[in-house]
Structure formats: structure tokens, C-alpha cells
Design a protein around this motif. Structure first.
Motif, mmCIF file in Angstrom:
data_model
loop_
_atom_site.group_PDB
_atom_site.id
_atom_site.type_symbol
_atom_site.label_atom_id
_atom_site.label_comp_id
_atom_site.label_asym_id
_atom_site.label_seq_id
_atom_site.Cartn_x
_atom_site.Cartn_y
_atom_site.Cartn_z
ATOM 1 N N GLY A 194 0.776 -1.220 0.000
ATOM 2 C CA GLY A 194 0.000 0.000 0.000
ATOM 3 C C GLY A 194 0.814 1.279 0.000
ATOM 4 O O GLY A 194 2.001 1.301 0.347
ATOM 5 N N VAL A 195 0.147 2.347 -0.413
ATOM 6 C CA VAL A 195 0.756 3.678 -0.436
ATOM 7 C C VAL A 195 0.529 4.284 0.945
ATOM 8 O O VAL A 195 -0.444 4.999 1.192
ATOM 9 C CB VAL A 195 0.128 4.548 -1.535
ATOM 10 N N SER A 196 1.442 3.975 1.846
ATOM 11 C CA SER A 196 1.253 4.334 3.251
ATOM 12 C C SER A 196 2.581 4.302 3.968
ATOM 13 O O SER A 196 3.501 3.578 3.576
ATOM 14 C CB SER A 196 0.282 3.330 3.909
ATOM 15 N N SER A 197 2.673 5.053 5.052
ATOM 16 C CA SER A 197 3.870 4.991 5.900
ATOM 17 C C SER A 197 3.979 3.635 6.583
ATOM 18 O O SER A 197 5.026 3.313 7.148
ATOM 19 C CB SER A 197 3.821 6.109 6.947
ATOM 20 N N THR A 251 2.645 -1.508 -4.381
ATOM 21 C CA THR A 251 3.918 -0.858 -4.089
ATOM 22 C C THR A 251 3.687 0.505 -3.450
ATOM 23 O O THR A 251 2.564 1.037 -3.452
ATOM 24 C CB THR A 251 4.757 -0.677 -5.364
ATOM 25 N N LYS A 252 4.744 1.086 -2.922
ATOM 26 C CA LYS A 252 4.652 2.414 -2.315
ATOM 27 C C LYS A 252 4.255 3.468 -3.346
ATOM 28 O O LYS A 252 3.735 4.523 -2.997
ATOM 29 C CB LYS A 252 5.985 2.796 -1.674
ATOM 30 N N PRO A 272 -7.985 -7.546 3.235
ATOM 31 C CA PRO A 272 -7.113 -6.384 2.999
ATOM 32 C C PRO A 272 -6.188 -6.152 4.192
ATOM 33 O O PRO A 272 -6.559 -5.499 5.164
ATOM 34 C CB PRO A 272 -8.115 -5.234 2.825
ATOM 35 N N ILE A 273 -4.985 -6.683 4.113
ATOM 36 C CA ILE A 273 -4.021 -6.512 5.206
ATOM 37 C C ILE A 273 -3.231 -5.239 4.914
ATOM 38 O O ILE A 273 -2.029 -5.247 4.630
ATOM 39 C CB ILE A 273 -3.105 -7.748 5.346
ATOM 40 N N LEU A 274 -3.937 -4.139 4.940
ATOM 41 C CA LEU A 274 -3.403 -2.837 4.558
ATOM 42 C C LEU A 274 -3.577 -1.892 5.734
ATOM 43 O O LEU A 274 -4.687 -1.473 6.045
ATOM 44 C CB LEU A 274 -4.145 -2.296 3.329
ATOM 45 N N HIS A 275 -2.480 -1.550 6.386
ATOM 46 C CA HIS A 275 -2.529 -0.672 7.548
ATOM 47 C C HIS A 275 -2.399 0.784 7.123
ATOM 48 O O HIS A 275 -1.654 1.118 6.202
ATOM 49 C CB HIS A 275 -1.390 -1.009 8.520
ATOM 50 N N GLY A 276 -3.129 1.645 7.796
ATOM 51 C CA GLY A 276 -2.948 3.072 7.583
ATOM 52 C C GLY A 276 -3.699 3.612 6.380
ATOM 53 O O GLY A 276 -4.714 3.069 5.941
ATOM 54 N N LYS A 277 -3.167 4.704 5.829
ATOM 55 C CA LYS A 277 -3.820 5.397 4.722
ATOM 56 C C LYS A 277 -3.939 4.502 3.500
ATOM 57 O O LYS A 277 -3.114 3.628 3.256
ATOM 58 C CB LYS A 277 -3.024 6.659 4.346
ATOM 59 N N ASN A 278 -4.983 4.763 2.732
ATOM 60 C CA ASN A 278 -5.233 4.071 1.466
ATOM 61 C C ASN A 278 -5.451 2.573 1.622
ATOM 62 O O ASN A 278 -5.284 1.818 0.670
ATOM 63 C CB ASN A 278 -4.074 4.315 0.482
#
Length: 361
Positions: free
Chosen positions: A15-18, A47-48, A106-112
Motif C-alpha cells: 500500500g501507499v502508506s507509511s 507498491t509504495k 485487505p491486510i493494509l494498515h494506515g492510509k489508502n
């Protein structure tokens, strides 16, 4: 309960995230623990830079980030067209093949990924997914909105909070800083946090008024809205919640941060940070904390899973800190550790989360 045929599971990570790197580690841990006999698994790494790649890289390469160099990766995306029902993956000849999806994790932490954006896409596509819907995810990601909802809907204790917007701060930094200090009657220390950044990214503990502008600028680099809170002295406790209509709370965990507070470095990079299962609380107090976690989960409209964080003051007062709708799934993450300690092992936890997602279909 499972069908005879394998469930087609899509795991999204990166993901696009910190928190891109943490997401990769979480996804690797899930892949290592999942019962592959029950699922036909596709994995898409983002990817970032925001490129979507269907990858067959093993967990070890996802964990260390080298999956991006896998020569077998293919461009792919989730189609919002419900008649297609899943992934479109690019072939070598430039055409696309359709890969069906029954459910998405969706194992996507944070933004986006955790903030309602990905959940909105999945809802448009008509794909069941693990975790809260668009509204709950977006509201829980924003600490200021969470505080407002919880305050209006319950008597749960929270830290005093001041909300500041970047556009207002930049017009007159000195005046806004003075107003902020006046709100807290010049009592320090204070915590400065981006409203919508996870894993304690961009957070500062401010002990002197002179350091406040620098802390605000740091937080504003992560988000255009910042919250400033009074510093609470107490034990840092966490509860894992699981379920849809009838959520359950795990046992309670405690954080022992190696740094002054539990920032990104303390969570993921400092080996001296420790976590433990709490066993010294009176049963009544433990039940109060667990019940409060479920209450907040329900107030925020969560489903599937969330981790609810608290402070416990020496007086016994319980203070709600924040809620995380896609908590970490790394080997050191509290969410799976709390359920393991509560009698639900990691692989069975994954099964349960997927069952809960499919209930929404």
C-alpha cells in the motif's frame, strides 16, 4: 463452516502508506499461518508508488520486500464491475484474464487501506472482505472523529483533546499555538498526533512550549488535521475484539514501551519493547475494560475485527485511547497474540475472520 470447494481468497498487502513495510510483514505472517488446504489464495501487493502486482512470491520474500523484484509478477487490479467478480490480471500478450474472488483480506494498515478507501472499492465491486465497511473504517481511522462519536454516544472516559487544521495553523502559527496552550491552561506535557496516521507515525510528546511548533509541523507532514491531547499517566492496555452482530472481547494485553511512548520505533524496531497478558486485575475491572472495548466497537459500527486501546490510571479510571480496525498481524502483534491467549490460535483466527466476512455477502 466451509464449502467442499476451496474458497477463493484474495490477500491485499503493501500500500501507499507509511505503514507499507508493516503491512508486508503482517501479510507474510498470515500466509505462514493460514490453512492453505481451505483456500485458493491469490496475493496482490501494492507498491509504495501505487502499482498493483499479482505475485506468487513466498512469505519470506513478502516479508523482506524482495517480492517486488519477482519476474513472475503481473499487473492486476480489482474490477469495480460486479459482473466480473474479482481480479483482472494482465497476460504477456497484453490481454487480461479474470480470476474469481469469493472474499478479500485487505491486510493494509494506515492510509489508502484502512481508512475506508479500499473498503469503498471492495463494496462497489460487491466483494465480501474482512473488517469494517467504508463508514466505520473512515471514522475509526480519524482520531478526532472517533473521539467525537464516542463522546456523543457514551460516557466513556477520554483524554482532553484539541483539534487543529493545517490551513488554519499556517495562516497564523503563533496565534494557533497560543490558543492551544490556553486550552490546556499551559499544562504540559502534551501529545501531538496526526489525526489519520497509524502505528504512532508522526507523534511527539511535548514537554516544553518551545517544542510545540516543531511537533505540530512533524504531525502536519503526515496529515492535514492534528489532535493534541493531555498526557495520561497509566498502564497501556489493549483488547482484541472479534465479531459482527455479537462481538467478543479477548483477554487484556499490556504494552511496555522501550521508548518514552509506544511510537513506530518502539513497536517494530526496538527489541526491548515488551507485551504481556494481564493477569493482575480484579475480575470486575477486567470485565469493565472488556465491556468498554465492545461498547466502543459497536458505537463505531465495526465488524470483523478491531483492537481497542486504553490507559488504566493508578486510581482505577479507564481512559479510551484509540481503535484500530486493521491491527497488525505480525508475529509480535497484540491482536493475534491476545486471541491465542484467549484460546483461538492464529490459523483458526484467520478462518473466523473469513467466516465473518462471508456472513456479509
Amino acid at each position: 463452516m466451509y464449502m467442499k470447494e476451496k474458497i477463493s481468497l484474495l490477500i491485499l498487502f503493501g500500500g501507499v502508506s507509511s505503514e507499507h513495510t508493516v503491512s508486508c510483514v503482517s501479510a507474510a505472517s498470515v500466509l505462514e499461518h493460514i490453512d492453505s488446504g481451505k483456500y485458493h489464495i491469490n496475493t496482490i501487493g501494492i507498491t509504495k508508488e501505487g502499482n498493483w502486482l499479482l505475485t506468487s512470491s513466498p512469505a519470506v520474500r513478502i516479508r523482506d520486500g524482495s517480492w517486488q523484484q519477482d519476474r513472475h509478477n503481473r499487473s492486476a487490479f480489482i474490477s469495480p464491475d460486479r459482473s466480473l467478480g474479482g481480479i483482472l490480471a494482465k497476460r504477456e500478450d497484453g490481454t487480461y484474464e479474470r480470476l474469481p474472488v469469493d472474499v478479500v483480506f485487505p491486510i493494509l494498515h494506515g492510509k489508502n487501506g484502512e481508512d475506508g478507501t479500499m473498503q469503498g472499492l471492495l463494496q462497489i465491486a460487491g466483494l465480501p472482505f474482512v473488517g469494517g465497511d467504508t463508514t466505520a473504517s473512515a471514522a475509526a481511522m480519524d482520531k478526532a472523529i472517533t473521539k467525537a462519536i464516542v463522546e456523543q454516544a457514551s460516557s466513556v472516559n477520554q483524554a482532553e483533546c484539541y483539534v487543529m487544521h493545517k490551513r488554519v495553523f499556517e495562516k497564523d502559527p503563533d496565534d494557533e499555538t497560543a490558543a492551544l496552550l490556553a486550552f490546556f491552561e499551559h499544562e504540559l506535557p502534551l501529545f501531538v498526533k496526526p489525526a489519520k496516521a497509524g502505528s504512532s507515525v508522526g507523534i511527539s510528546k511535548v514537554k516544553t512550549a518551545e517544542k510545540l511548533p516543531f511537533a505540530l509541523e512533524k504531525a502536519f507532514r503526515e496529515d492535514d488535521k492534528v489532535i493534541v491531547e493531555e498526557a495520561i499517566t497509566g498502564r497501556e492496555l489493549e483488547v482484541a475484539v472479534l465479531g459482527n452482530e455479537s462481538p467478543q472481547a479477548s483477554c487484556i494485553g499490556e504494552i511496555f514501551a522501550a521508548n518514552e511512548f509506544y511510537d513506530y520505533h518502539a513497536k517494530y524496531e526496538n527489541e526491548h519493547s515488551k507485551t504481556a497478558i494481564v493477569s493482575d486485575l480484579a475480575p470486575k475491572k477486567e470485565q469493565e475494560i472488556r465491556d468498554t472495548a465492545i461498547r466502543i466497537y459497536e458505537i463505531m459500527g465495526c465488524r470483523g475485527l478491531a483492537r481497542v486501546d486504553f490507559f488504566l490510571k493508578e486510581s482505577g479510571k479507564v481512559i479510551f485511547n484509540e481503535i484500530n480496525t486493521i491491527p497488525g498481524f505480525t508475529q509480535i502483534s497484540m491482536y493475534p497474540k491476545l486471541w491465542e491467549a484467549s484460546g483461538l490460535p492464529y490459523d483458526k483466527l484467520i478462518d473466523r475472520l473469513i467466516e465473518l466476512a462471508l456472513e456479509q455477502k
